[in-house]
Design a protein around this motif. Structure first.
Motif, PDB file in Angstrom:
ATOM      1  N   THR A 237     -20.744   2.854  41.014  1.00 13.01           N
ATOM      2  CA  THR A 237     -21.558   1.750  40.004  1.00 13.01           C
ATOM      3  C   THR A 237     -22.306   2.589  38.587  1.00 13.01           C
ATOM      4  N   ASN A 240     -19.849   3.905  36.408  1.00  6.24           N
ATOM      5  CA  ASN A 240     -19.168   3.051  35.506  1.00  6.24           C
ATOM      6  C   ASN A 240     -20.360   2.198  34.385  1.00  6.24           C
ATOM      7  N   MET A 253     -18.370  -4.989  36.267  1.00  7.70           N
ATOM      8  CA  MET A 253     -19.367  -5.948  36.442  1.00  7.70           C
ATOM      9  C   MET A 253     -19.259  -6.972  35.420  1.00  7.70           C
ATOM     10  N   TRP A 263     -17.758  -6.594  44.646  1.00 11.63           N
ATOM     11  CA  TRP A 263     -18.489  -5.528  44.425  1.00 11.63           C
ATOM     12  C   TRP A 263     -19.823  -5.364  44.497  1.00 11.63           C
ATOM     13  N   VAL A 275     -26.701  -2.079  41.706  1.00 10.76           N
ATOM     14  CA  VAL A 275     -25.619  -2.369  41.278  1.00 10.76           C
ATOM     15  C   VAL A 275     -25.786  -3.776  40.253  1.00 10.76           C
ATOM     16  N   SER A 278     -26.910  -2.255  36.675  1.00 10.03           N
ATOM     17  CA  SER A 278     -25.998  -1.991  35.911  1.00 10.03           C
ATOM     18  C   SER A 278     -25.774  -2.894  34.988  1.00 10.03           C
TER      19      SER A 278
END
Length: 661
Positions: A237, A240, A253, A263, A275, A278
């Motif tokens: 995560t 990314n 996302m 996810w 997460v 992010s």
């Protein structure tokens, strides 16, 4: 036959040309004072003047010269002629160095012209790193004389003299409403996201990049324990988010598919916070899109998801800082600190200060509140804070002192402060490891880098001092050394530093190895450096069965490809003249967290990595028209004078508009 007077003048001219090293300064000055006039510079040539200017007027000898040789007024007249000659013949650095030697730099104002003032101020800017005189004030006055207010502002900021400087325009400053709105948008950096995306389209970098394209995914899940597998999900995560930072789209996302929800909810507790948060990094600087995509997470039944959404949105935060759930409070408080960093906003102080007085608040809530409050109060004097710590326990007081003092002297090149910190580390190692030493040594080592980070000479000295600390066995010292090197060379990879960090990444102490791996990512942040990428791929294979170390490798890989190579973490700007306290604060917070990585980044608070958002800036040059529309303009970039058309990606180099000359 030539008259005696002419022979004498001719002989004096000849002696001057060959007198590159006169035996005595006093005799040379008597000679030049009695016979020389520089009104006919072209007849004598530059070599003659350079030989004359050498070092005939040391500042400390002025009184002696006035008494024994010649009045200072005569010497100053001669020096004025030398400076005028040098300035007219493109020798601005030599003229400035001469005036600095004799302490008469203000004479420079009489000799700058529209054709040479920029070169003059560039050399003055370089001199500010080594000389503690009125150099910035002189540069400011020169820019003011020629109406270059933007460049003059840089030297106001360098001197930290911002009284009377406001970021809010009114009708008295800019009477025209449309012009005022455009100017205010420039000040507020409203077009930052738009300009960043324009650059991405020009260089064809808009396509979302998956973490799978950066690393071998099979290795990421080769760990055996369930905890390590969960940790790899979080690492993916972060990768990314770092790679797609600011692009507004990714494959994980923002796709809007069921896979996004899957996810998010395959993670547990605090990992959900990281997460969800992010998404804010992916949508960085785009406020409208940010809120539209994040609002749905506020309706979640999971408090950790709400906490991550608060950290991502950086809006509506004040409504959540007093929630019962600690994770929600931390998300809101951390978001406020990032959103208002450096603003010195009194409202933030009134919101967060009462939390510190709440005796029932959890310790982690208090810690994040203190950090965020510190961010919002950046640039305040540290003396007031230092006095508050006088009543604390000795251990806490020492910790505060070793953190505050280096921050107060960051980038000052104060040799005495750096030596004191170095001596402190060496003293504790000689006395043996104890509880107090274990607590404070790491911050002292990072403090050495903080003080010495301003210029090249200081960097070389700091590297040697830091390498000398590696001989000690204390893990706190050895672990802080790679973090200090990362601070010195953040987003600026050097071969010798890469080699040092590569060696430490295989250290037998896992704590030292983890710090070295993260540091590799920091020095290469946003550069896509091929050598570091190869090192990290090798480390991924080497540590494929060790979850904690592999987590650090994945974070480093994400940092290396930060913004697909369009972002930097360097706290310096304006050709390394200005140090941004806000950017530096984000970096230092993350580095201090790495001193106890197992409890913080690898524990319940991996989202501290998002403090790096404060340091993220596009490394680009863009030219705009009167209405802020992008314009393609030819520019020269770097020492090799390469020519590009804006927008253009910049490394640690200068860029100038290309003119007909």
């Amino acid at each position: 036959m030539m008259e005696r007077a002419n022979w004498e003048q001719y002989l004096k001219q000849l002696l001057l040309l060959v007198s590159l090293a006169p035996p005595k300064e006093e005799e040379f000055i008597r000679f030049t004072d009695s016979s020389l006039s520089l009104e006919k510079e072209k007849e004598k040539g530059r070599g003659c003047v350079v030989a004359l200017k050498g070092d005939p007027f040391p500042k400390e000898e002025f009184e002696k010269l006035e008494i024994e040789v010649s009045p200072i007024s005569d010497l100053m007249t001669l020096m004025g002629q030398i400076v005028a000659f040098l300035m007219k013949h493109n020798a601005e650095p030599e003229a400035i160095d001469l005036l600095i030697k004799v302490g008469c730099l203000d004479m420079l104002l009489d000799h700058v012209e529209s054709t040479n003032y920029k070169r003059t101020c560039q050399h003055l800017a370089s001199a500010t790193r080594y000389i503690d005189t009125d150099v910035p004030h002189i540069a400011f006055n020169i820019y003011e004389i020629f109406g270059d207010r933007t460049s003059a502002l840089r030297f106001i900021l360098f001197q930290d003299d911002v009284k009377g400087v406001t970021l809010e325009l009114d009708d008295k400053m800019v009477p025209n409403e449309n012009d005022r709105k455009v100017s205010q948008d420039i000040i507020n950096n409203v077009k930052l996201s738009e300009g960043y995306l324009i650059l991405a389209r020009v260089i064809d970098a808009m396509e979302p990049k998956s973490h799978k394209e950066i690393c071998n995914v099979r290795l990421a899940f080769d760990c055996r324990s369930t905890a390590d597998i969960a940790r790899m999900h979080v690492a993916a995560t972060f990768m990314n988010a770092f790679v797609n930072a600011g692009f507004g789209q990714d494959k994980l996302m923002t796709s809007g598919s069921e896979s996004t929800r899957s996810w998010l909810f395959r993670n547990k507790k605090h990992r959900k916070t990281s997460v969800a948060a992010s998404l804010g990094l992916i949508l960085l600087w785009d406020v409208d899109a940010d809120l539209a995509q994040i609002e749905k997470y506020f309706d979640s039944n999971d408090n950790h998801v709400i906490a991550g959404a608060l950290l991502a949105a950086l809006d509506l935060l004040a409504n959540y800082i007093n929630e019962e759930d600690a994770s929600i409070r931390i998300g809101a408080i951390m978001g406020l600190g990032i959103a208002y960093a450096g603003s010195q906003n009194g409202l933030i102080d009134s919101l967060l200060s009462p939390i510190l007085e709440d005796l029932t608040a959890p310790l982690d809530v208090l810690a994040f509140t203190a950090i965020s409050l510190g961010f919002a109060s950046l640039q305040d004097s540290c003396e007031g804070t230092a006095k508050i710590t006088d009543g604390l326990h000795k251990k806490l007081r020492k910790c505060f002192d070793l953190t505050l003092r280096p921050l107060a002297y960051a980038g000052t090149r104060d040799v005495e402060k750096a030596q004191n910190l170095l001596a402190y580390c060496e003293e504790l190692t000689k006395e043996g490891s104890d509880e107090e030493g274990d607590t404070h040594q790491g911050t002292a080592v990072i403090g050495i880098a903080l003080v010495a980070m301003a210029e090249e000479v200081g960097l070389d000295m700091a590297i040697q001092s830091l390498k000398g600390l590696l001989k000690y066995e204390e893990q706190n010292i050895r672990g802080a050394v790679p973090l200090s090197l990362a601070l010195l060379f953040i987003s600026n990879p050097k071969v010798n530093v890469m080699d040092t960090l590569s060696g430490l990444s295989h250290d037998t102490d896992s704590g030292v190895a983890m710090c070295a791996i993260i540091s590799l990512g920091l020095i290469g942040a946003g550069t896509n450096n091929a050598q570091i990428a190869s090192m990290l791929q090798g480390l991924a294979k080497h540590y494929s069965k060790e979850g904690s170390l592999l987590f650090c490798v994945r974070i480093a890989q994400g940092l290396l490809h930060l913004g697909k190579g369009l972002l930097t973490l360097s706290p310096y700007h304006s050709n390394h003249l200005l140090l941004s306290p806000t950017r530096l604060a984000g970096i230092i917070t993350m580095l201090c967290a790495c001193l106890d990585m197992k409890s913080i980044s690898l524990g319940d608070y991996p989202h501290v990595l998002y403090f790096l958002v404060l340091a993220m800036q596009p490394r680009m040059l863009m030219t705009l028209g009167e209405n802020l529309e992008p314009l393609a303009v030819a520019v020269r970039v770097g020492q090799t004078v390469r020519t590009y058309s804006t927008p253009v990606v910049l490394a640690a180099e200068r860029a100038e508009l290309l003119t007909e000359k």
